[in-house]
Design a protein around this motif. Structure first.
Motif, PDB file in Angstrom:
ATOM      1  N   ASN A  48      -2.285  -5.295  18.025  1.00  0.00           N
ATOM      2  CA  ASN A  48      -2.379  -6.755  17.970  1.00  0.00           C
ATOM      3  C   ASN A  48      -3.752  -7.224  17.499  1.00  0.00           C
ATOM      4  OD1 ASN A  48       0.266  -7.467  18.985  1.00  0.00           O
ATOM      5  ND2 ASN A  48      -0.432  -6.685  20.952  1.00  0.00           N
ATOM      6  N   PHE A  49      -4.737  -6.332  17.513  1.00  0.00           N
ATOM      7  CA  PHE A  49      -6.110  -6.692  17.185  1.00  0.00           C
ATOM      8  C   PHE A  49      -6.724  -5.829  16.092  1.00  0.00           C
ATOM      9  CE2 PHE A  49      -5.137  -7.770  21.535  1.00  0.00           C
ATOM     10  CZ  PHE A  49      -5.557  -9.095  21.620  1.00  0.00           C
ATOM     11  N   ILE A  50      -6.099  -4.694  15.790  1.00  0.00           N
ATOM     12  CA  ILE A  50      -6.649  -3.739  14.828  1.00  0.00           C
ATOM     13  C   ILE A  50      -5.584  -3.461  13.780  1.00  0.00           C
ATOM     14  CG2 ILE A  50      -7.548  -1.385  14.550  1.00  0.00           C
ATOM     15  CD1 ILE A  50      -8.408  -1.618  17.551  1.00  0.00           C
ATOM     16  N   ASN A  51      -5.973  -3.505  12.507  1.00  0.00           N
ATOM     17  CA  ASN A  51      -5.014  -3.357  11.416  1.00  0.00           C
ATOM     18  C   ASN A  51      -4.298  -2.021  11.384  1.00  0.00           C
ATOM     19  OD1 ASN A  51      -5.369  -5.939  10.386  1.00  0.00           O
ATOM     20  ND2 ASN A  51      -7.046  -5.301   9.060  1.00  0.00           N
ATOM     21  N   THR A  52      -5.019  -0.946  11.568  1.00  0.00           N
ATOM     22  CA  THR A  52      -4.428   0.384  11.463  1.00  0.00           C
ATOM     23  C   THR A  52      -4.559   1.125  12.781  1.00  0.00           C
ATOM     24  OG1 THR A  52      -5.025   0.472   9.116  1.00  0.00           O
ATOM     25  CG2 THR A  52      -4.466   2.556  10.180  1.00  0.00           C
TER      26      THR A  52
ATOM     27  N   TYR B  72       1.022   9.436  13.179  1.00  0.00           N
ATOM     28  CA  TYR B  72       2.134   8.537  12.870  1.00  0.00           C
ATOM     29  C   TYR B  72       1.680   7.082  12.849  1.00  0.00           C
ATOM     30  CZ  TYR B  72       5.128  12.484  14.108  1.00  0.00           C
ATOM     31  OH  TYR B  72       5.741  13.705  14.165  1.00  0.00           O
ATOM     32  N   SER B  73       2.143   6.351  11.837  1.00  0.00           N
ATOM     33  CA  SER B  73       1.932   4.906  11.831  1.00  0.00           C
ATOM     34  C   SER B  73       2.909   4.285  12.827  1.00  0.00           C
ATOM     35  CB  SER B  73       2.154   4.336  10.426  1.00  0.00           C
ATOM     36  OG  SER B  73       3.494   4.570  10.029  1.00  0.00           O
ATOM     37  N   LEU B  74       2.713   3.027  13.149  1.00  0.00           N
ATOM     38  CA  LEU B  74       3.511   2.381  14.191  1.00  0.00           C
ATOM     39  C   LEU B  74       4.786   1.720  13.671  1.00  0.00           C
ATOM     40  CD1 LEU B  74       0.930   0.720  16.598  1.00  0.00           C
ATOM     41  CD2 LEU B  74       2.374   2.690  16.991  1.00  0.00           C
TER      42      LEU B  74
END
Length: 102
Positions: free
Chosen positions: A57-61, A89-91
């Motif tokens: 919610n606060f960090i792009n990656t 893994y990406s979210l």
């Protein structure tokens, strides 16, 4: 714990448990990192997803890192840590499912 963070590298943060404490969260957000890798032990997969979702919610990656089976970051070699980070893994929904069932 602390030895896991030391083994991972200079920018690693030890949670000292499975949950991100509010003071740790506030410090991470204050630094405004471009990316974060959530790298908890294998028995903390659900907590990893929870921490990653909060930070996203606060960090792009934000990426989920799965340690080598039956090892924690403190007992992994630098090569194994690099491999785990490179294969993080990406979210996305499908990736979270893969991460949880790995």
């Amino acid at each position: 714990g602390a030895f896991d963070a030391i083994n991972v590298g200079p920018n690693a943060v030890a949670l000292l448990g499975k949950n991100l404490h509010d003071s740790q969260f506030q410090r991470i957000i204050k630094v405004k990192p471009k990316s974060v890798f959530v790298f908890l032990d294998n028995d903390a997969k659900l907590q990893s997803v929870k921490v990653a979702n909060l930070l996203s919610n606060f960090i792009n990656t934000v990426r989920l890192v799965s340690p080598i089976k039956n090892k924690d970051a403190g007992s992994m070699s630098k090569k194994e840590i690099a491999h785990s980070l490179a294969n993080s893994y990406s979210l996305t929904s499908i990736n979270v499912l893969k991460f949880l069932h790995e």
